[in-house]
Design a protein around this motif. Sequence first.
Motif: not given
Lengths: 493, 515
Positions: A304-310, A312, B292-297
Motif C-alpha cells: 500500500y504505497p504511502r504516497t506515490y508509486d510507479t 499499483q 505515478p499512481i497515488v497511494g494515500a499521500p
Amino acid sequence: MRIGFNKFKKYISPAMMAMILAAIISGILLFISPIHGLADNGDFYRAMNSNGVYRLPTHYSQSLDYVIPKFGIYQYYNENTAAVFTSQAMIVKFAVFLNKVFYSKTIFDIRFLAIIYYVFFLGAIYLLTKSLVFPYRRIRSYVVALLVVFIFADSSFTLYFNSFFAEPGMYIVMLYSFASILAISRDCFKKRWPMILLFFASTIFLLTVKQQNAPLALTFTVVAVGLMFLPNFKARRFAIFGGIIALLFAGAFTYSKINSEFNDVNQYQSFTHGVLMETGDPDKQLSKAGVSSQYSLMRMQEYYPRTYDTVQPGSKYVEKHLIAKTGMGWLIKYYLQNPKQFVRLLDVSTKDIMVTQVKAVGNFTRNSGHKPQEHTKYFVLFSTYAGTFFPNKYGFICLYVFGYTIVYAISCFLDFRAKRYQGVVRFLLVFGMMTIIVFIPIISVLAAGEADLAKHQFIVPITLDLTFILFISDILHHRLWNTKVADGDNDEK
Amino acid sequence: MMKNRLLTYILIIGILFSSLLSMPTNRVKAATQERVLLVYDSENDVEQSGKQIDALQRILTSLNLPVKTISQNNYKSGMLKNYSGVITMINWRQVGLTNKVFIHDREKFSGIRLHIGDNLTANEAAQLGGHARRIYQQQFILKINQDEQLLPFSETITVLDGLSNQVQKVGILATQEKNQKSYPYGIINGQNGYLPYFNSGGLSSLAASQMIAKLFGKNDTYQPMLTITNVTPYSDLKILDALSLYCYQKEIPFAISASSVSDNTQMKAFTRYTTVLNSIENRGGVIFAQMPIVGAPPISSGSELSQIVSSYMVSLARENVYPIGISSFGYWNQDEILRDNALKKANNLILLPNEKVVYVKQDNNALSTKKSFYAMSVSSLNKVKKSYDMSFSMPTALTVSLPDSKVGMHDLEQEINGLQLNWFDPVNLNTTVKTGTSLMRYRNGDYYMNGKKEDIQNTQNTNNIPIFATKQEPLFSNFFHLQGNILMGFFIIVLLILIIFTLLGRKIYKNMFKR
C-alpha cells in the motif's frame, strides 16, 4: 533479621510479592491520570470498528503522536464486519460491556480495556512466579520474584494494555501457557486438571489472536506431548489427546482465515523487502529463478504505497506476473539457491529482536505536556538494556538454543531414566520455546522479508525472557539437573 | 442651446466610436480569459456519471477551455459572473436541477450556455428556437460527417422539433424503421447549445466534442495520435520493442505513455528499460512520462511529488530518453497538489480516462495548457463505421494498451492495421518540460537539454553500480555489532567448555562404576 524474614515469608509468598509489585508499578503507568499507552499506528480500526467503537471527531490527527483515551460507542446497527479474524474481539467486546455498565453508554474509555488486561496480567505474574520458585521461599526465591517483575512488568509490555493492539492478549496468554505447564511439572497444585485446562484455553487463545501465530500450533503440540508423560489413566490421556487435536485445529483454522488480500500483501512485501534486499543488483538471481528481473526495480516498495508509486502492486498485472509466481515454494527455492542472502536477512531480522518498545508511536496523552511521539522512561530499564546488548546475530540465537536445549535435555534424560516426569515435561516445554526462537525469524523473513519485523517477531523476545528467567531460577534453586525436591526443602508444606 | 446639443451629439458619437474601437480588443481579452463553469445535478454512481464528467472535463481542457466543476449544491448566487460560459449537465433526470438560484442566474446569463442531458426547460427550448419532444424506447444510429455508429438502446431521450434554418445542427440521430425519422444530435443557436446525451466513448464523444468546439468558436480539426499506454518498467520489454518496430515498419508515428521509477535507477533492469525507450525514440516514437499512481499521500506531499517527477525526467535523460510531455489520469487536472507539482511542469499533456481516483486536494479547477490530448481507447471506436479522414475537433490520443502476451500482440497488430486513419505525427509537436534545474525541449523531431541539442542515437548508458540494499542502521550500531560478536565468541567458548566438561564428567562417572 532472620526472624524478620521468616515472618515476612510466612505471610507474603514470592508470587504474592511479585504480583503486588507488578500491580503497583503498572497500575501507576496505566490508570493514574495522565495515563500512558500506545498511540494509534493506523491499525486500531481493525479492532475498533467491528466491535462498535469509533474515533470521536477531532480537529487534529489521532494517529501516531498521542494516546487517545476516549472513543465513541456506536449507538445503532454496526455495519462493519471484522477485517481480520481474531479472538481479541472477545476482549474488546467485554471491555465495551464493562464500560457501558460502569461508565457510559456513549463514550468508551480505553482504561476499561486496560483493566481487563491488567487483571489477567497480574494473575499471570502470580502464576509464573509461583511456578518458577515452587516449593521454595528462600531469599533467592524472592530474588527471582523481583526479576520477574523487573522483566515482565516492563513498561514496553504493559503500555500495550492501553491500546487496541492485539499484542497484549498475546503476551498475557503466552505467560499463562508457559506458567501452567511449568506449574504442572512442579506439582504446584494438588489437582492437575485446572492447569491443563488453563494451558489449552490460553494456547488456543494465543493461536487465534493473530494470524501469524498459526504456525505456533506445532510448537505447542510439542509442549502438550509432555503432558502425556504425566501419570495418567486412560480417560485423561484421551482428553489430552483431544486437546492436542484442538490446538492443531485452532492453528489450521486461523491459517485458513488469512484472506487472500492479506496473503498478497505479505507475499509482495516478502519479495520487495526480502528477496530484493541484502544483496547487490538481484538481476541475475531473479532471472535464474524464473521471474522477470525488471521486478528488481520494486526494491523496498510497499504494497500500500504511502504516497506515490510507479504501479499499483494490487493491480491485475502485478498479481498475474509477480505475485502469482512468487509463492512460498518459490521463496524457499530462491533462498536455497541464495543461502548467503538468506543468512544476512536472518541477521537483520534478529538485529533488533529484543527491542520491545514500540518506537513509532507516542506514549502520552495530548494534554500531558509531552512532545508528540515521545516515549516514557518509566520502568523500561530491562527492555532498554536487553534491546541494546543482546547480540544481534542469528548465529548467536542458534548457539543459545543449542546450549539451552542440551542443558535441559540432560535433566530430561536423567528423569526419564528415573521414571520421573518433571524433567521430561519441563524439557518439552523448553524445546517448544526453542522452536519458537529458531523458527519465528525464519518464518517472518519468508513471510514478509524485512518489513514489520518487530510485529512479526513479538513472540520471540517474550519467549527469550521466559527461558532466561527459567534458567536463572533453576540455577538459583539448584535444580537444573536434579528436579527432585528433598523433603526438608519444601517451604510450602 | 444648439451648441450644447451639438456637444452632446459629438460626445455620444465619440463614446460609440470609441466603444466600437475597443470592442475587438475586449473580445481578444475574453477569448484568452474564457472560463467555463460546469454544473452537474448529481454524481449518479449508478450510471457511472463520474466517468462522463471526467470525459467532459478532459474535452474542455483539450479545447483549451479552463473549466471549474461544481455540483449544483455548491452553486452560490452570482458565481456565474466570473465565467464566459456555463454547461449544465444532467446525470439523474429523476432529480434534475433543484438549485433555484442557479436556474435564475443561468436565465440571466449572457455568455455561452450549453445544456447536456434531460430535463430541458421550456425556456431553454425556446432560447434554442424549438420545442422539446420526448421519444421513448428507441435505438438510434448516430451519423456525423461520413461516420456512423449504432447506439445502445435508449429508454427516453429529449429531442428538439420545429427548428428554424438558422439553427446549426451537429450530427443526426436516425431511427432504424423503414421510413427513417431523423433528429438533430447537437444543436447550436447563437450562444445556446444542446446535447441530448453525452458519452465518453465512441462516436458520441467525437460528435459531442465537435459540437462543443463549434459552440465555443473553435473550428480547428486534428488528426488522432496513436498512443501506447500501460508501459511500465515491469512490462514485457520484448513485446514493447516488437510493437514499436511494427509501427516503425508500417510508418505509423506514435507516442507512448510510459511510467518510470524514481529509486533504484542504478539497476540493470532500469537500463534495459531505457534502452528500449531510446530505440522507440529512434523509431519515430515520442515518450510521455506517465505519472505515478497515488497511494494515500497527505496534502503536504506536494514537494515529494515534484521531486519524484524531476527524478523521473533526470534519470531518464541520463540514459538518453527525453520525455516530451506528461500523461496522467484526468483527475490530476482537478487536484491542486497533483496539478501544481506535476502537470504544470510540461506544456503538452495526455489526459487519460480515470481509473482509480485518489485526490490529494481536490479543487475541480482544471487548467488548460498549450496542448492536451484527449485520450480515448481505440476499441471504443470499434463499433464506428469510420472514414479515412475521420476528423477530431481537439487533440486526441487514441490509446492501445501494451499487451502482455504474443497472442495479444498479434491481435493488436491486426487492430492497428485495420484502423485506416490518418495519424498525427508527433514530430510536429513543439514542447517543453521544465523540472528543477533542467529544461527539456522537443521541436522538429530534435531533443534539446538545457538548450543543447542531444544525439539520441548515441546510446550513453551510464555504467551501473549495483547498490547493496540493507535496512537503515541506527547510531552506534557498529559498536553493538562488535559487542555482539565478542559476546558470541564468549558464548561459543563457554559452550565448548560445557560440552567438554559434560563429556569428562560422564567419563568420570562411568569410571566410578568400572572398578
